[in-house]
Design a protein around this motif. Structure first.
Motif, mmCIF file in Angstrom:
data_model
loop_
_atom_site.group_PDB
_atom_site.id
_atom_site.type_symbol
_atom_site.label_atom_id
_atom_site.label_comp_id
_atom_site.label_asym_id
_atom_site.label_seq_id
_atom_site.Cartn_x
_atom_site.Cartn_y
_atom_site.Cartn_z
ATOM 1 N N HIS A 77 -32.039 44.045 116.192
ATOM 2 C CA HIS A 77 -31.384 43.518 114.989
ATOM 3 C C HIS A 77 -32.404 42.894 114.043
ATOM 4 N N ILE A 78 -33.409 42.201 114.607
ATOM 5 C CA ILE A 78 -34.443 41.588 113.783
ATOM 6 C C ILE A 78 -35.216 42.657 113.008
ATOM 7 N N LEU A 79 -35.593 43.740 113.690
ATOM 8 C CA LEU A 79 -36.367 44.792 113.030
ATOM 9 C C LEU A 79 -35.531 45.516 111.976
ATOM 10 N N ALA A 80 -34.247 45.718 112.246
ATOM 11 C CA ALA A 80 -33.388 46.358 111.241
ATOM 12 C C ALA A 80 -33.304 45.502 109.985
ATOM 13 N N THR A 81 -33.197 44.197 110.162
ATOM 14 C CA THR A 81 -33.142 43.293 109.011
ATOM 15 C C THR A 81 -34.469 43.278 108.269
ATOM 16 N N ALA A 82 -35.580 43.313 109.028
ATOM 17 C CA ALA A 82 -36.906 43.330 108.394
ATOM 18 C C ALA A 82 -37.110 44.591 107.578
ATOM 19 N N GLU A 83 -36.637 45.730 108.088
ATOM 20 C CA GLU A 83 -36.761 46.981 107.355
ATOM 21 C C GLU A 83 -35.909 46.951 106.086
ATOM 22 N N GLU A 84 -34.743 46.329 106.171
ATOM 23 C CA GLU A 84 -33.894 46.191 104.989
ATOM 24 C C GLU A 84 -34.595 45.352 103.928
ATOM 25 N N ALA A 98 -37.494 58.050 96.748
ATOM 26 C CA ALA A 98 -36.210 58.502 97.271
ATOM 27 C C ALA A 98 -35.850 57.682 98.487
ATOM 28 N N GLY A 99 -34.572 57.439 98.674
ATOM 29 C CA GLY A 99 -34.129 56.673 99.821
ATOM 30 C C GLY A 99 -32.839 57.229 100.377
ATOM 31 N N ALA A 119 -38.434 63.213 112.825
ATOM 32 C CA ALA A 119 -38.481 64.550 112.238
ATOM 33 C C ALA A 119 -38.326 64.490 110.727
ATOM 34 N N MET A 120 -37.446 63.599 110.250
ATOM 35 C CA MET A 120 -37.236 63.449 108.803
ATOM 36 C C MET A 120 -38.509 62.954 108.131
ATOM 37 N N ARG A 121 -39.180 61.992 108.748
ATOM 38 C CA ARG A 121 -40.400 61.440 108.167
ATOM 39 C C ARG A 121 -41.500 62.498 108.083
ATOM 40 N N ARG A 122 -41.590 63.317 109.125
ATOM 41 C CA ARG A 122 -42.625 64.354 109.127
ATOM 42 C C ARG A 122 -42.343 65.440 108.101
ATOM 43 N N LYS A 123 -41.068 65.809 107.959
ATOM 44 C CA LYS A 123 -40.711 66.908 107.072
ATOM 45 C C LYS A 123 -40.629 66.469 105.617
ATOM 46 N N PRO A 125 -41.934 63.250 103.898
ATOM 47 C CA PRO A 125 -42.614 61.946 103.975
ATOM 48 C C PRO A 125 -42.316 61.015 102.801
ATOM 49 N N ASN A 126 -41.830 61.536 101.681
ATOM 50 C CA ASN A 126 -41.544 60.675 100.534
ATOM 51 C C ASN A 126 -40.146 60.055 100.576
ATOM 52 N N VAL A 127 -39.358 60.440 101.551
ATOM 53 C CA VAL A 127 -38.008 59.893 101.682
ATOM 54 C C VAL A 127 -38.030 58.753 102.698
ATOM 55 N N VAL A 128 -37.536 57.614 102.295
ATOM 56 C CA VAL A 128 -37.441 56.458 103.182
ATOM 57 C C VAL A 128 -36.028 56.419 103.764
ATOM 58 N N THR A 129 -35.926 56.519 105.074
ATOM 59 C CA THR A 129 -34.632 56.513 105.756
ATOM 60 C C THR A 129 -34.378 55.137 106.351
ATOM 61 N N ASN A 130 -33.323 54.493 105.901
ATOM 62 C CA ASN A 130 -32.912 53.204 106.449
ATOM 63 C C ASN A 130 -31.706 53.424 107.354
ATOM 64 N N VAL A 131 -31.806 52.975 108.585
ATOM 65 C CA VAL A 131 -30.748 53.189 109.568
ATOM 66 C C VAL A 131 -30.063 51.863 109.860
ATOM 67 N N ARG A 132 -28.744 51.854 109.791
ATOM 68 C CA ARG A 132 -27.946 50.682 110.130
ATOM 69 C C ARG A 132 -27.262 50.935 111.472
#
Length: 314
Positions: A77-84, A98-99, A119-123, A125-132
């Motif tokens: 939970h701490i890391l998810a909040t830090a990424e947010e 892009a996000g 896989a998304m990051r490798r394919k 790399p300019n898209v930032v994926t935030n996971v909740r």
């Protein structure tokens, strides 16, 4: 108040979570570009800082201790909040082109999403994926409100008004420690399962909802926890039963840490589904992420179905 000296740096928490997810110091090292010795040193340092042993080491790899499972749940939970926070700051600075915001229920988030995001990051790399990381009911609420571009759920109750696509299937398994009396008595009657207080996921989770729909007369749980890892640790520590996804317990059943118990006349299959708002549609980065999830599901043999119309309860 100053931050407690018992709290390690975020990078150390990130390494701990990688060790938990991958079950190996060496695999975690490869993911972070570190040697196995460096990962081991970081784990030992964090354990000293906590004053608690987070992992037990064995021939089959590393597993969280009962206390460690709770620490790792809080750390996630701490890391998810830090990424947010990092994503928000970067957006304010105009640094990101892009996000994508993905909301995923806990089982899918713990056991499938990490591979998809890599896989998304490798394919792309300019898209930032935030996971909740949420339970299934919270995931659908975030998608409906527009707070998430794409959601993944394992629960049977999907609100009308969402588009749905099956990405795979799993089933729920009754698990106990190997020494539990149910192991030698299996199969047990469903009435005994219903009358036994179990360690369960929280209300609103797909796992809990599936069980309650199949066995509505279950007594209140012995303990509620919000992650599969914490539930498994509590099962071992408390010598109590739980019902969890086959994805979550496969390795534990193989290495003998947990044992499965059959219940007379009870099977608990589930669909794993992607959901999105049909008005906004699924396009751009969200479409790319969905394609990766579908491809991973097909490669793993967990199946996928065609796009459905407006979702109905599964």
């Amino acid at each position: 108040m100053p931050l407690s000296p018992r709290v390690p740096e975020l990078s150390a928490l990130d390494v701990l979570l990688s060790v938990e997810r991958l079950g190996s110091m060496g695999a975690a090292g490869r993911e972070h570009g570190l040697s196995q010795q460096a990962v081991s040193a970081r784990v030992r340092s964090a354990e000293r800082q906590f004053g608690i042993k987070v992992f037990s080491r064995g021939a089959s790899g590393v597993r969280p201790t009962s206390e460690g499972a709770l620490i790792l749940e809080w750390a996630s939970h701490i890391l998810a909040t830090a990424e947010e926070l990092a994503s928000g700051v970067a957006a304010l600075r105009g640094e990101r082109q892009a996000g994508l915001t993905v909301a995923a229920s806990m089982t899918i988030a713990e056991y499938l999403v990490p591979g998809w995001t890599v896989a998304m990051r490798r394919k792309y790399p300019n898209v930032v994926t935030n996971v909740r990381l949420l339970n299934s009911s919270e995931v659908t609420a975030r998608v409906l409100s527009g707070e998430a571009d794409l959601g993944f759920v394992e629960g049977p109750d999907i609100p009308a008004g969402l588009q749905v696509r099956e990405i795979g299937r799993d089933h729920l398994v009754v698990v106990v420690p190997p020494e539990h009396e149910w192991v030698r008595r299996s199969p047990i009657p469903v009435s005994e399962l219903a009358a036994t207080p179990m360690i369960q996921r929280e209300s609103g989770s797909g796992t809990r909802t599936t069980l309650e729909n199949a066995v509505p007369q279950c007594v209140p749980p012995l303990l509620e926890l919000t992650s599969c890892t914490a539930v498994k640790a509590a099962v071992v520590a408390g010598n109590a039963p739980a019902v969890l996804s086959s994805l979550a317990v496969a390795a534990d059943l193989t290495d003998g840490r947990l044992a499965s118990v059959q219940v007379v006349g009870l099977t608990l299959p589930r669909r794993l589904s992607a959901v999105w708002d049909p008005v906004r549609g699924v396009q751009g980065a969200a479409r790319d992420f969905l394609d990766i999830a579908l491809g991973a599901g097909a490669a793993a043999g967990i199946g996928a179905a065609a796009v459905g119309a407006t979702a109905q309860p599964l």
